[in-house]
Design an enzyme around this catalytic site. Structure first.
Site, mmCIF file in Angstrom:
data_model
loop_
_atom_site.group_PDB
_atom_site.id
_atom_site.type_symbol
_atom_site.label_atom_id
_atom_site.label_comp_id
_atom_site.label_asym_id
_atom_site.label_seq_id
_atom_site.Cartn_x
_atom_site.Cartn_y
_atom_site.Cartn_z
ATOM 1 N N HIS A 22 -2.148 1.376 6.264
ATOM 2 C CA HIS A 22 -2.155 2.653 5.527
ATOM 3 C C HIS A 22 -2.084 3.802 6.536
ATOM 4 C CE1 HIS A 22 -4.221 1.052 1.602
ATOM 5 N NE2 HIS A 22 -2.929 0.793 1.632
ATOM 6 N N HIS A 78 4.018 -4.501 -7.698
ATOM 7 C CA HIS A 78 3.417 -3.301 -7.095
ATOM 8 C C HIS A 78 4.420 -2.765 -6.077
ATOM 9 C CE1 HIS A 78 0.642 -0.679 -5.165
ATOM 10 N NE2 HIS A 78 0.053 -1.513 -4.354
ATOM 11 N N GLU A 80 4.134 -0.410 -3.795
ATOM 12 C CA GLU A 80 3.732 0.096 -2.477
ATOM 13 C C GLU A 80 4.591 -0.623 -1.425
ATOM 14 O OE1 GLU A 80 -0.481 0.119 -1.740
ATOM 15 O OE2 GLU A 80 -0.229 1.089 0.207
ATOM 16 N N ASP A 82 4.358 -2.066 1.295
ATOM 17 C CA ASP A 82 3.999 -3.353 1.922
ATOM 18 C C ASP A 82 4.413 -4.535 1.043
ATOM 19 O OD1 ASP A 82 1.944 -2.249 0.295
ATOM 20 O OD2 ASP A 82 0.460 -3.617 1.115
ATOM 21 N N HIS A 144 -3.840 -1.492 -7.274
ATOM 22 C CA HIS A 144 -4.371 -0.400 -6.497
ATOM 23 C C HIS A 144 -3.598 0.909 -6.729
ATOM 24 C CE1 HIS A 144 -3.296 1.012 -2.174
ATOM 25 N NE2 HIS A 144 -4.351 1.682 -2.496
ATOM 26 N N ASP A 163 -2.591 -6.751 -5.420
ATOM 27 C CA ASP A 163 -3.626 -6.361 -4.453
ATOM 28 C C ASP A 163 -5.026 -6.879 -4.814
ATOM 29 O OD1 ASP A 163 -2.224 -5.004 -2.487
ATOM 30 O OD2 ASP A 163 -2.359 -3.071 -3.497
ATOM 31 N N TYR A 191 -12.079 -5.246 2.251
ATOM 32 C CA TYR A 191 -10.875 -4.842 1.506
ATOM 33 C C TYR A 191 -11.290 -4.097 0.234
ATOM 34 C CZ TYR A 191 -6.327 -5.904 -0.814
ATOM 35 O OH TYR A 191 -5.113 -5.861 -1.447
ATOM 36 N N HIS A 224 -2.196 -10.212 -0.502
ATOM 37 C CA HIS A 224 -2.579 -10.226 0.912
ATOM 38 C C HIS A 224 -3.604 -11.334 1.133
ATOM 39 C CE1 HIS A 224 -0.847 -6.302 1.927
ATOM 40 N NE2 HIS A 224 -1.454 -5.770 0.884
#
Ligand code: FEO
Length: 390
Positions: A22, A78, A80, A82, A144, A163, A191, A224
């Site tokens: 991040h 998701h 994001e 990543d 998230h 996530d 996390y 993850h």
């Protein structure tokens, strides 16, 4: 690729070298993984991708092991970067591919790529039959990001949770029964504390909603870290606890000190609480990792923060942590502010006010010491700490 269930394979990236995430916000001392999955049923479905810096390696594996032309659908749980980062590379090769996403995901994918792709937004309860298996979509807003989504693949009895339930942990094995359980727990709670605490209220509600579906779950595969296949519900139960005003019975003392006066106050507080039977963890904020401190602050029931006064305020390491406490919504805990000063003396009042603003509960007025505390000052502080424990 790694077999997860009969029809689901992991096709992610192990990022052994990742130490900051991040931007530079989050420490990841044990690396991370970006978990993408392939479901091979009558239809071949790719779920999520990986972060763009790893696109070449990922695309090569995807081509060799699956064949990009063989993919029927892609699901983006998701967006994001990543997880969604490599979507553009795949779509360059297969612009015809239908992309299933959440309703918010449609907006997010458009905002990232600005392309006219075949986006198929799904809402909670919508299903997609891919042969023997049917995929059920569950929106996971703010777990998230607003677009986050979870999938349940029925015959595989598998949840692809995005996530939620993840960890920034890169290990040789991808399964929870083959890694060090203590490390796994620590990374899972770190996390949660660093990424998901601002959304605890939503998580609590969402867990009730998911539990009511009575799904038969044998595997929970997050985006993850390791996959939960041994007692997978243990992480759901942990999230139920962590999202419900979680605290353990210990205090955290955090300080930064220019010439040891504030440090002496911190140590007197520690001694007093310790003698009264309270477990205490003490950190010098200027030399302790921010993400690790935040994890301890999240777990603690009592927070004591101190800083010397500098330039009418606090030292930078303390200002950052005050900002993070508010942003991570760590309200509800008890607190005490303290610090030393030479002339203007704003620091303890500033800390006190910031923690009040973050909805923590004051144990006492801030402790403020002029220059260097005397033996008598330290005895009084120790006495106060003892009385606060009682
Ligand atoms: Fe791992 Fe919210 O992305």
């Amino acid at each position: 690729m790694v077999k997860v269930t009969n029809k689901i394979d992991w096709i992610g990236i192990k990022d052994w070298d990742l130490r900051l995430f991040h931007g530079h916000e989050l420490s990841t001392f044990k690396g991370s993984t970006y978990n993408s999955y392939v479901i091979r049923d009558e239809k071949t479905v790719l779920v999520d991708t990986v972060w763009l810096p790893h696109a070449d390696e990922y695309m090569e594996t995807l081509e060799n092991e699956v064949g990009i032309d063989n993919i029927d659908y892609i699901i983006i749980n998701h967006m994001e970067p990543d997880h969604g980062g490599t979507l553009g590379k795949i779509m360059e090769k297969r612009p015809d591919l239908p992309i299933y996403c959440s309703i918010k995901g449609e907006e997010t994918i458009k905002a990232y790529f600005h392309k006219e792709w075949d986006l198929r937004p799904m809402k909670t309860g919508d299903t997609l039959n891919i042969g023997e298996n049917t995929i059920t979509f569950v929106e996971m807003r703010m777990i998230h990001w607003p677009d986050s989504m979870l999938l349940y693949i029925d015959k595989e009895k598998t949840v692809l949770s995005s996530d939620a339930f993840g960890q920034h942990l890169c290990t040789k094995s991808l399964f929870n029964d083959e890694v060090d359980e203590c490390v796994l727990y620590q990374e899972a709670i770190k996390y949660y504390a660093n990424i998901l605490t601002p959304f605890s209220k939503l998580i609590k509600k969402k867990l009730v909603e998911i539990t009511a579906l009575n799904l038969d779950i044998e595997v929970i595969a997050p985006a993850h870290g390791v996959i939960w296949r041994d007692n997978p519900m243990q992480i759901v139960k942990a999230y139920a606890k962590w999202s419900d005003d979680y605290h353990e019975e210990f205090a955290v003392i955090l300080f930064d000190s220019m010439y040891d006066s504030t440090r002496k106050i911190a140590l007197a507080l520690e001694e007093g609480m310790g003698e009264a039977g309270k477990k205490v963890k003490i950190f010098n904020a200027s030399i302790t990792d921010l993400s690790d401190m935040l994890t301890e602050l999240y777990k603690a029931d009592t927070i004591m923060i101190g800083s010397s006064t500098v330039n009418n305020g606090v030292l930078a390491s303390i200002e950052i942590i005050l900002h993070e406490i508010k942003g991570h919504k760590l309200g509800g805990k008890d607190f005490l502010a303290f610090g030393s000063y030479g002339w203007s003396g704003e620091s303890p009042k500033h800390i006190h006010q910031k923690l009040l603003d973050a909805k923590l509960n004051p144990l006492a007025d801030p402790i403020s010491v002029f220059y260097n505390p005397t033996k008598q000052d330290l005895l009084e502080i120790k006495k106060l700490a003892k009385s606060l424990v009682k």
